[in-house]
Design a protein around this motif. Sequence first.
Motif, PDB file in Angstrom:
ATOM      1  N   SER A 264       0.927  -1.285   0.061  1.00 13.01           N
ATOM      2  CA  SER A 264      -0.227  -0.182  -0.203  1.00 13.01           C
ATOM      3  C   SER A 264       0.726   1.238   0.082  1.00 13.01           C
ATOM      4  CB  SER A 264      -1.053   0.054   1.076  1.00 13.01           C
ATOM      5  OG  SER A 264      -1.935   0.984   1.132  1.00 13.01           O
ATOM      6  N   GLY A 285      -5.142   6.030   4.328  1.00  6.81           N
ATOM      7  CA  GLY A 285      -5.322   5.678   3.099  1.00  6.81           C
ATOM      8  C   GLY A 285      -6.187   3.517   3.825  1.00  6.81           C
ATOM      9  N   ASP A 286      -5.881   3.386   5.054  1.00  6.67           N
ATOM     10  CA  ASP A 286      -5.910   2.438   5.550  1.00  6.67           C
ATOM     11  C   ASP A 286      -7.432   2.244   5.645  1.00  6.67           C
ATOM     12  OD1 ASP A 286      -3.329   1.525   4.223  1.00  6.67           O
ATOM     13  OD2 ASP A 286      -2.497   0.877   6.266  1.00  6.67           O
ATOM     14  N   SER A 287      -8.002   0.567   6.357  1.00  7.73           N
ATOM     15  CA  SER A 287      -9.156   0.498   6.396  1.00  7.73           C
ATOM     16  C   SER A 287      -8.909  -0.627   7.611  1.00  7.73           C
ATOM     17  CB  SER A 287     -10.529  -0.205   5.685  1.00  7.73           C
ATOM     18  OG  SER A 287      -9.553  -1.594   5.204  1.00  7.73           O
ATOM     19  N   ASP A 311     -14.407   1.025   5.855  1.00  2.00           N
ATOM     20  CA  ASP A 311     -13.886   2.177   5.368  1.00  2.00           C
ATOM     21  C   ASP A 311     -12.804   3.007   5.566  1.00  2.00           C
ATOM     22  OD1 ASP A 311     -14.425   3.285   7.895  1.00  2.00           O
ATOM     23  OD2 ASP A 311     -16.125   4.840   6.964  1.00  2.00           O
ATOM     24  N   PRO A 312     -12.029   3.689   4.889  1.00  2.00           N
ATOM     25  CA  PRO A 312     -10.316   3.936   5.088  1.00  2.00           C
ATOM     26  C   PRO A 312     -10.981   5.344   5.794  1.00  2.00           C
ATOM     27  CG  PRO A 312     -11.216   4.227   2.692  1.00  2.00           C
ATOM     28  CD  PRO A 312     -11.959   3.748   3.157  1.00  2.00           C
ATOM     29  N   GLN A 313      -9.020   4.992   6.525  1.00  2.00           N
ATOM     30  CA  GLN A 313      -9.416   6.029   7.097  1.00  2.00           C
ATOM     31  C   GLN A 313      -8.091   7.709   6.155  1.00  2.00           C
ATOM     32  OE1 GLN A 313      -7.869   4.009  10.291  1.00  2.00           O
ATOM     33  NE2 GLN A 313      -5.771   3.973   9.643  1.00  2.00           N
ATOM     34  N   ARG A 314      -8.709   8.500   7.164  1.00  2.00           N
ATOM     35  CA  ARG A 314      -7.966   9.713   6.681  1.00  2.00           C
ATOM     36  C   ARG A 314      -7.151  10.286   7.413  1.00  2.00           C
ATOM     37  NH1 ARG A 314      -7.975  12.308   2.657  1.00  2.00           N
ATOM     38  NH2 ARG A 314      -7.639  14.614   3.574  1.00  2.00           N
ATOM     39  N   THR A 338     -13.280   9.435   8.612  1.00  2.00           N
ATOM     40  CA  THR A 338     -13.043   8.887   6.872  1.00  2.00           C
ATOM     41  C   THR A 338     -13.568  10.039   6.532  1.00  2.00           C
ATOM     42  OG1 THR A 338     -15.780   8.598   8.310  1.00  2.00           O
ATOM     43  CG2 THR A 338     -14.083   6.701   8.466  1.00  2.00           C
TER      44      THR A 338
END
Length: 494
Positions: A264, A285-287, A311-314, A338
Amino acid sequence: MSFRVVRSSKFRHVYGTALKREQCYDNIRVSKSSWDSTFCTVNPKFLAIIVESAGGGAFIVLPHKQAGRIAADHPLVGGHKGPVLDIAFCPHNDNVIASGSEDCVVKVWHIPDGGLIKTLTEPIVDLLYHQRRVGLVLWHPTALNVLLTAGSDNQVVIWNVGTGEALVHIDSHPDIVYSACFNWDGSKLLTTCKDKKIRIINPRTGEIESDAICHEGSKATRAIFLRHGLVFTTGFSKMSERQYSLRTPDALSEPIVMVELDTSNGVMFPMYDADTNLIYLCGKGDSVIRYFEITPEPPFVHYINTFQTPDPQRGIGMMPKRGCDVSSCEISRFYRLTNSGLCQVITMTVPRKSELFQEDLYPDTIGDSSAVTADEWMEGKDVDPTLISLKDGYKPPEAKKSITVNKRRNVLDRASAKGSKEASGGGGGGSEISDKTLQDFADEIRKLKAMIVKHENRIRALEADVALSKANADEDGPGGDGLNVVPPMASDEV
C-alpha cells in the motif's frame, strides 16, 4: 512429533470495538490537505480535528460529551491565513493546543473548559521564525511550555511558549523533516528527513549524536523512541513496500528487526503505548489498525491482531492512557477520521471477568503535571515524566494552574488566569494587560482625539459661514430678496 508453543502474554487477546454511530462524531469536514499529518489530536477533555475552511485555516475542538451530529456552523479555531497542517494538545495543560500552518506561523490557543461558544481567532501567542509552511508541532514530554516546531524551510525550532522565545535553532537537516520524537525523559530528539536519514540529536545544542539511512524508499518515514530507548520506524523499501524496523540508538544502521508488510502507498503512523509496550500501526488510506507487542526476547516485535473497518481513514488520534476507562479494561482508544465526515471511536480492551482494578494492565502512567520548567530543562536537568495511578480513575485538577511571577511574563499562565476570571464573572481587582494592548488603546485614543479636533474646526467654520450669511441678509433689510442662504453641508461634515 511437533507442537506449537503459544507465547505467553496478557495482550494476546486485545480486541477492538467500534462505538455506535450516535456515540461518535458526525458531519465533520475533515481537511483535504495532502500533508502527511494525523489531522487529529485528543486528550481527556477535548477532541480536535483539522477541517476545511474558506479563506484560511481552521480546526474544530469538541468536548467529548458533544457526540453525535455536529452543526455545520459549529465554532472553529480559525486565526491562520493558510491551511492548518498539524495540531497538538499540551500534555501538561488540557486546555492548551498548538497549531502549525502553511502561513508559516505557529499559534498557541487556550480553549475554555466548556468548549467554544464562538469562533476563536485570538491566540495566546504567535511564534514567528519559519520562512515556509510549518508541518510539525510537538510538545516536550516533561518540561513545561516547551514546544518543538519544524517547517519546510528544513529548520527545527524549540520554543519556550510561556515567554514566546525561541530557545534552540536546529539547522541539521538538508531537506524537509518528516517526523520528530523525544525520548522518555526528553533528553534526546529523534527525527526523520526526506534525505532518508534518521538522526538522534541533542535538543539543547542541536548537535547530531548519530545518524543512518532509515528506509530506502523515497516516501515519508516515521520514527519513535520506545520507553527503554529502542527506536521503532516505519517507511518504504526501494520497491515501495511498506516496512517497519526496530533499532538500537548505538547501531542505527543495523536494524534488529526489518519486516515488509504490504504494498500500500499510505504513510504508516506508529502510535505507541509506553505502559503496555504496544505499537499500533495506522496507515493513511488503510481500513485496518495493526497492533504489535515489543518484548526483550526474539523476534522482539510480536504481531497480535488486526482491527478491520469497512472504510479507509484520513487521519487518526490516540487518547492518552489517563483518558481510558479502567472499569472496562480499556487500554487504548482511537479516533478515526473517515472520508464520509465521521470521526469513529474505537476502544481496545483486554477482556477480564473480574470487575476489580487490574493492576497488571494499568501500571502508573504519565500524568498531566510537568516534571521540570523550561529554564531548568535548558540548564541540563533531565527528569522522568511525573506518573499517576489510575486505580480510582483519572481525576482532572480542580484548580487552574496558578500564575507564576518571574522576570519574563508567562503568557500561558496569564491566559489561563484571564480565562478562569472571565468564566467566574470577573470580581474585584485589576487584570493583567500586555504592553502591546495598552499601546493599541493609546493609538486609538490619539486617533479619536485628532478626529474630534478636525470636526470641531469644521463646525466652527460652518458656524462662522452661517453667521456671516445671516448678517448679510439683515443688511439687505426688507427691500432685499429676503433669502437667508446657508451653504450646503457635505454628508461627511454632519
